[in-house]
Enzyme design. Structure first.
Site, mmCIF file in Angstrom:
data_model
loop_
_atom_site.group_PDB
_atom_site.id
_atom_site.type_symbol
_atom_site.label_atom_id
_atom_site.label_comp_id
_atom_site.label_asym_id
_atom_site.label_seq_id
_atom_site.Cartn_x
_atom_site.Cartn_y
_atom_site.Cartn_z
ATOM 1 C CE LYS B 75 4.312 -4.901 -1.166
ATOM 2 N NZ LYS B 75 3.263 -4.842 -0.126
ATOM 3 C CB SER B 150 0.212 -3.553 -2.113
ATOM 4 O OG SER B 150 0.904 -3.836 -0.907
ATOM 5 C CB SER B 174 -0.589 -5.456 1.335
ATOM 6 O OG SER B 174 -1.322 -4.341 0.910
#
Lengths: 53, 444
Positions: B75, B150, B174
């Site tokens: 990420k 996210s 997330s």
């Protein structure tokens, strides 16, 4: 500070800062704050949380 | 699509090389990324070099363990030396990490091959992945829908075979939200168990770092790779017969899409038939989870973002900027009230877990929502998407308990549903043993 006073001041401040779009967001935050305060959480209860059950 | 476990077996019999596996992932990225926007940065040359080194080491007799030669994605909130950590925001323009975050150093030490950096909701402050300086990431099964967020790009990379494992972060769900939306496994370990150093923070008391992968066993490998500590024994499933599972019905099952409810209840019946005992329990203050969470995440995020909200507000996407500006109005007294409420919730979850092995609940109350939707109809009411997405996951960020999302069937439209398990703090391995048992039963 009451939630109503806080909300009025926050909306006025946001408008003064050129952010009138914040009004509905602040109103929804005020709802969450109402729920939080109604629960009666206080720092003292962090030491004795069972009294809150 | 191959798993970490299968790849490891084939690698060690010389049936596949790390270079071949990496090339396969890079080819999938080449085919799929323009459509799904999962990767912000593809590090193809660097990945090929790392894969060659992994093969050379293996040929020379050095085996770094289960992640040796495994292609993974990261990420883009986590520092990888020599690359920008964009946080999917123009606010971070010009940044370049001078060193690896400890979790990346641990993965490198374990022999992992880093493929690139994945898309996310800007600053991880959102659950749909729609607001990103690089454009929205799109759902792998239906590009008109959100992949969840996210860590949306990370989940897509696993669901499509662009990577075998990935690193995500989870402040309100997330990791688990996109895992559920995309049909993969996502683990939020116990709070502070995995280092968050070198990770762009959102809310320092709620932020967690963890893995997503295709199976529970792969997730276990990636989790230990992040921690940098390998257990002595292979992951084994807890016997389902006698497993004590508790379903917190009130609040957590009150507001569910009917198809999600059907998949969840079907999973519960399957587990009961396999010999698990299922009990209904209650988290007494569950209705206050959202107000408590909001005042903590807003208070902490506002403190972190205040300087850049003043100096470069135009660089934020508008929705994220407005929510951060709203967050600046949270009063200190309400933040402190929320901290007191959080302690109470932690006690309530601890008390519930003292009488069972794990809590079991849906991960998401709805399937992946359409891109651009502000509300989704559940039953007879329209509900805000953001509230729904966080509703069932944020409790365990507040309390720090480990929680994992497993695939739990699909809707008639083919959209995945997720089953969430939560276990005792600092017992993440025990939770993974239960998750493995449940994965086996649900896949029969």
């Amino acid at each position: 500070m009451t939630i109503e006073a806080w909300l009025q001041a926050a909306i006025a401040d946001a408008e003064r800062r050129g952010l009138p779009e914040l009004k509905p967001l602040l109103e929804s935050l005020a709802e969450a704050t109402r729920a939080l305060r109604a629960a009666g959480f206080t720092p003292e209860l962090r030491d004795n949380p069972k009294s809150q059950s | 699509m191959m798993t970490v476990e299968e790849f490891g077996r084939l690698l060690r019999t010389r049936a596949i090389s790390a270079v071949e596996m990496t090339e396969e992932c890079l080819a999938r990225i080449e085919r799929e990324n323009a459509r799904l926007n999962a990767f912000i940065l593809v590090m193809a040359d660097e990945a090929r070099r790392q894969a060659r080194e992994a093969d050379e080491e293996m040929a020379a007799g050095t085996d770094r363990g289960p992640l040796h030669g495994v292609p993974i994605s990261i990420k883009d909130l986590v520092d990888v030396r020599g690359t920008p950590t964009s946080a999917a925001s123009r606010v971070r323009e010009g940044h370049r990490a001078t060193s690896d975050a400890p979790v990346i150093a641990n993965l490198r030490h374990g022999g992992a091959v880093i493929l690139g950096k994945t898309n996310l909701h800007e600053f991880a402050f959102g659950t749909t992945n729609e607001d990103s300086a690089f454009g929205p990431a799109l759902h792998p099964h239906d590009p008109s829908r959100s992949p969840g967020g996210s860590s949306g790009g990370s989940a897509i990379s696993i669901a499509t075979g662009m990577a075998l494992a990935t690193v995500g972060t989870d402040t309100g769900g997330s990791i688990r939200i996109p895992a559920a939306a995309c049909g993969v496994v996502g683990l939020k370990p116990t709070y502070a168990e995995v280092s968050a150093e070198g990770v762009v923070p959102l809310s320092h008391t709620l932020d967690h770092v963890g893995p997503l992968a295709r199976t529970v066993t792969d997730t276990w490998y990636a989790y230990h790779g992040l921690v940098g500590r390998w257990p002595l024994r292979q992951l084994s499933a807890t016997p389902v017969s006698g497993l004590r599972l508790a379903v917190p019905r009130k609040y957590f099952c009150d507001l569910l899409d009917e198809e999600v409810r059907t998949r969840f209840e079907s999973a519960i019946e399957t587990l009961r038939s396999a010999g698990a005992s299922i009990e209904n329990v209650e988290i007494p203050h569950a209705s206050l989870i959202a107000p408590i969470y909001l005042h903590i995440v807003f208070g902490e995020a506002a403190a972190l973002h205040a300087p850049t909200l003043e100096s470069m507000p135009e660089r934020y996407t508008t929705p994220v900027r407005l929510r951060l500006e709203m967050a600046r109005y949270v009063l200190a007294e309400d933040y402190v009230r929320a901290l007191a409420g959080r302690d109470l919730l932690g006690d309530e979850v601890d008390r519930t877990l003292a009488a069972c092995d794990a809590l079991v609940l849906p991960t998401l109350p709805i399937p992946a929502p359409p891109i651009g939707a502000n509300t989704v109809r559940v039953g007879s009411t329209d509900q805000p998407v953001r509230n729904l997405m966080l509703r069932l996951t944020q409790l365990f960020n507040l309390t720090g308990h480990p929680a994992i999302s497993l695939p739990c069937g699909v809707t008639k439209a083919g959209l995945p549903c997720g089953l969430q398990l939560a276990g005792a703090r600092m017992q993440t391995d025990a939770l993974l043993r239960i998750a493995l048992a449940i994965e086996i039963v649900l896949n029969r």
